[in-house]
Design a protein around this motif. Structure first.
Motif, PDB file in Angstrom:
ATOM      1  N   LEU A 151       8.966   8.082  -5.041  1.00  0.00           N
ATOM      2  CA  LEU A 151      10.257   7.587  -5.534  1.00  0.00           C
ATOM      3  C   LEU A 151      11.095   8.710  -6.131  1.00  0.00           C
ATOM      4  CD1 LEU A 151       9.036   4.309  -7.266  1.00  0.00           C
ATOM      5  CD2 LEU A 151      10.450   4.443  -5.203  1.00  0.00           C
ATOM      6  N   ASN A 152      10.439   9.784  -6.569  1.00  0.00           N
ATOM      7  CA  ASN A 152      11.172  10.932  -7.113  1.00  0.00           C
ATOM      8  C   ASN A 152      12.114  11.545  -6.081  1.00  0.00           C
ATOM      9  OD1 ASN A 152       9.984  11.668  -9.953  1.00  0.00           O
ATOM     10  ND2 ASN A 152       8.205  11.136  -8.702  1.00  0.00           N
ATOM     11  N   GLU A 153      11.799  11.361  -4.818  1.00  0.00           N
ATOM     12  CA  GLU A 153      12.626  11.910  -3.743  1.00  0.00           C
ATOM     13  C   GLU A 153      13.988  11.240  -3.683  1.00  0.00           C
ATOM     14  OE1 GLU A 153      12.883  14.308  -0.009  1.00  0.00           O
ATOM     15  OE2 GLU A 153      11.459  14.307  -1.675  1.00  0.00           O
ATOM     16  N   TYR A 154      14.039   9.948  -4.024  1.00  0.00           N
ATOM     17  CA  TYR A 154      15.251   9.149  -3.828  1.00  0.00           C
ATOM     18  C   TYR A 154      15.964   8.792  -5.137  1.00  0.00           C
ATOM     19  CZ  TYR A 154      13.169   8.759   0.768  1.00  0.00           C
ATOM     20  OH  TYR A 154      12.607   9.073   1.992  1.00  0.00           O
ATOM     21  N   PHE A 155      15.225   8.707  -6.214  1.00  0.00           N
ATOM     22  CA  PHE A 155      15.809   8.306  -7.502  1.00  0.00           C
ATOM     23  C   PHE A 155      15.355   9.289  -8.585  1.00  0.00           C
ATOM     24  CE2 PHE A 155      14.514   4.587  -4.933  1.00  0.00           C
ATOM     25  CZ  PHE A 155      15.770   4.100  -4.575  1.00  0.00           C
ATOM     26  N   PRO A 156      15.688  10.562  -8.451  1.00  0.00           N
ATOM     27  CA  PRO A 156      15.107  11.587  -9.332  1.00  0.00           C
ATOM     28  C   PRO A 156      15.470  11.419 -10.804  1.00  0.00           C
ATOM     29  CG  PRO A 156      16.883  12.502  -7.988  1.00  0.00           C
ATOM     30  CD  PRO A 156      16.580  11.157  -7.423  1.00  0.00           C
TER      31      PRO A 156
ATOM     32  N   GLU B 128      -5.593   2.750  -7.295  1.00  0.00           N
ATOM     33  CA  GLU B 128      -4.759   3.142  -6.162  1.00  0.00           C
ATOM     34  C   GLU B 128      -4.032   1.914  -5.633  1.00  0.00           C
ATOM     35  OE1 GLU B 128      -3.713   6.573  -3.952  1.00  0.00           O
ATOM     36  OE2 GLU B 128      -5.507   6.505  -5.212  1.00  0.00           O
ATOM     37  N   VAL B 129      -2.724   2.007  -5.475  1.00  0.00           N
ATOM     38  CA  VAL B 129      -1.946   0.897  -4.936  1.00  0.00           C
ATOM     39  C   VAL B 129      -2.365   0.627  -3.506  1.00  0.00           C
ATOM     40  CG1 VAL B 129       0.361   0.167  -4.204  1.00  0.00           C
ATOM     41  CG2 VAL B 129       0.044   1.249  -6.433  1.00  0.00           C
ATOM     42  N   THR B 130      -2.627  -0.643  -3.226  1.00  0.00           N
ATOM     43  CA  THR B 130      -3.006  -1.057  -1.876  1.00  0.00           C
ATOM     44  C   THR B 130      -1.943  -1.977  -1.308  1.00  0.00           C
ATOM     45  OG1 THR B 130      -4.273  -2.906  -2.760  1.00  0.00           O
ATOM     46  CG2 THR B 130      -5.474  -0.846  -2.368  1.00  0.00           C
ATOM     47  N   ASP B 131      -2.028  -2.208  -0.038  1.00  0.00           N
ATOM     48  CA  ASP B 131      -1.076  -3.071   0.656  1.00  0.00           C
ATOM     49  C   ASP B 131      -1.850  -4.286   1.192  1.00  0.00           C
ATOM     50  OD1 ASP B 131       1.109  -4.092   2.009  1.00  0.00           O
ATOM     51  OD2 ASP B 131       0.970  -2.682   3.678  1.00  0.00           O
TER      52      ASP B 131
ATOM     53  N   TYR C  80       5.537   1.060  -8.630  1.00  0.00           N
ATOM     54  CA  TYR C  80       5.060   1.728  -7.411  1.00  0.00           C
ATOM     55  C   TYR C  80       4.395   0.757  -6.444  1.00  0.00           C
ATOM     56  CZ  TYR C  80       4.100   6.162  -5.003  1.00  0.00           C
ATOM     57  OH  TYR C  80       4.088   7.225  -4.117  1.00  0.00           O
ATOM     58  N   SER C  81       4.709  -0.530  -6.585  1.00  0.00           N
ATOM     59  CA  SER C  81       4.126  -1.536  -5.697  1.00  0.00           C
ATOM     60  C   SER C  81       4.529  -1.309  -4.244  1.00  0.00           C
ATOM     61  CB  SER C  81       4.560  -2.940  -6.127  1.00  0.00           C
ATOM     62  OG  SER C  81       5.980  -3.044  -6.105  1.00  0.00           O
ATOM     63  N   GLY C  82       5.663  -0.633  -4.042  1.00  0.00           N
ATOM     64  CA  GLY C  82       6.136  -0.375  -2.686  1.00  0.00           C
ATOM     65  C   GLY C  82       5.678   0.959  -2.133  1.00  0.00           C
ATOM     66  N   LYS C  83       4.618   1.516  -2.688  1.00  0.00           N
ATOM     67  CA  LYS C  83       4.114   2.808  -2.206  1.00  0.00           C
ATOM     68  C   LYS C  83       3.949   2.812  -0.690  1.00  0.00           C
ATOM     69  CE  LYS C  83       0.071   5.855  -2.492  1.00  0.00           C
ATOM     70  NZ  LYS C  83      -1.261   6.075  -3.137  1.00  0.00           N
TER      71      LYS C  83
ATOM     72  N   VAL D 194       7.835  11.987   3.956  1.00  0.00           N
ATOM     73  CA  VAL D 194       8.081  12.051   2.518  1.00  0.00           C
ATOM     74  C   VAL D 194       6.862  11.540   1.752  1.00  0.00           C
ATOM     75  CG1 VAL D 194       9.492  11.158   0.619  1.00  0.00           C
ATOM     76  CG2 VAL D 194      10.571  11.833   2.788  1.00  0.00           C
ATOM     77  N   ILE D 195       6.346  10.393   2.152  1.00  0.00           N
ATOM     78  CA  ILE D 195       5.174   9.827   1.486  1.00  0.00           C
ATOM     79  C   ILE D 195       4.005  10.799   1.565  1.00  0.00           C
ATOM     80  CG2 ILE D 195       3.447   7.984   1.611  1.00  0.00           C
ATOM     81  CD1 ILE D 195       5.712   6.086   2.469  1.00  0.00           C
ATOM     82  N   GLY D 196       3.843  11.434   2.721  1.00  0.00           N
ATOM     83  CA  GLY D 196       2.752  12.381   2.891  1.00  0.00           C
ATOM     84  C   GLY D 196       2.837  13.572   1.953  1.00  0.00           C
ATOM     85  N   ARG D 197       4.047  14.017   1.657  1.00  0.00           N
ATOM     86  CA  ARG D 197       4.224  15.169   0.760  1.00  0.00           C
ATOM     87  C   ARG D 197       3.839  14.846  -0.678  1.00  0.00           C
ATOM     88  NH1 ARG D 197       9.440  15.905   2.932  1.00  0.00           N
ATOM     89  NH2 ARG D 197      10.331  15.564   0.849  1.00  0.00           N
TER      90      ARG D 197
END
Length: 264
Positions: A147-152, A186-189, A197-200, A246-249
């Protein structure tokens, strides 16, 4: 008006107890060595919000008391369950005698406390014995949220409010707890509770303004312009598939959240 009095209306539409988290809280807090006291001695939920996890623990067999400073949240909790005793109260001045509880929990709330030590000291005072289990994120974990990528800026403000893992442990020990341990989460789906971070693994969730409205980072700390720009960029990255890069980074082995377990 307090934050959760503002966002309390409609809060439960996307905020509900996640079954896995509730089971883990139950396993960690239950005083298995004193089964004779298990049914009669109450457990406390500090800053219980609208009571979702309080009720889940009650349905598993714990006698629960839930407190929160938000009248809106407690009113919602009362409508959902008459099996739990609910109280509007300040966590720094718990309205209970010493040695009342067999255990206590606090779920996704310590970042709202102005200071940890007075709250932890009150929990320690009101515990007869047993455990205080906190479910929270830490500064270190949040720094690795994509989320830091989009809402820093919103994330920076949210991270600033969040205690570090060491600060939590130190404050618990200063309050008198004799041992403090932790386990990562760890957040799971799919996750049933739409917290920060539920939308990880489901980035499209953050495009829904109703979901964002139930997350304090977006409801109280985010600039509307940044949210609009960030959502536009996120939507574009979802469409192109770039979001996976992005998620991978931002992958991390430190977990997304933390259970802190303190024993009296």
């Amino acid at each position: 008006m307090a934050l959760y009095d503002r966002i309390g209306v409609g809060y439960d539409r996307f905020r509900r107890a996640d079954a896995h988290i509730a089971r883990r809280l139950f396993h960690l807090v239950r005083n298995e060595s004193e089964e004779s006291c298990f049914a009669k001695d109450p457990y406390l939920d500090v800053a219980c919000g609208s009571g979702n996890y309080t009720i889940a623990l009650s349905e598993m067999g714990l006698r629960m008391i839930g407190i929160d400073q938000s009248e809106t949240m407690i009113a919602a909790a009362r409508q959902k369950s008459g099996d739990v005793r609910w109280s509007v109260a300040d966590a720094e001045r718990l309205p209970f005698p010493d040695h009342t509880f067999a255990g206590a929990v606090c779920t996704l709330a310590i970042h709202h406390f102005s200071s940890l030590e007075p709250v932890f000291a009150e929990v320690y005072r009101t515990l007869r014995s047993g455990k205080f289990v906190i479910f929270t994120a830490t500064k270190e974990q949040m720094a690795r949220y994509w989320l830091n990528e989009y809402f820093p800026e919103a994330m920076r403000a949210s991270i600033d409010r969040m205690p570090s893992a060491s600060a939590v442990a130190e404050s618990l020990k200063k309050a008198g707890f004799r041992s403090v341990s932790s386990e990562t989460y760890e957040v799971t789906d799919p996750l049933q509770d739409f917290f920060l971070y539920s939308g990880k693994h489901r980035p499209e969730l953050y495009l829904n303004p109703e979901i964002r409205a139930g997350i304090s980072t977006f409801a109280a700390l985010a600039d509307p312009g940044e949210v609009e720009d960030g959502c536009r960029k996120l939507e574009r990255d979802i469409e192109t598939g770039r979001i996976r890069q992005v998620i991978g980074r931002y992958q991390s082995d430190s977990g997304d959240y933390l259970f802190a377990i303190a024993e009296k």
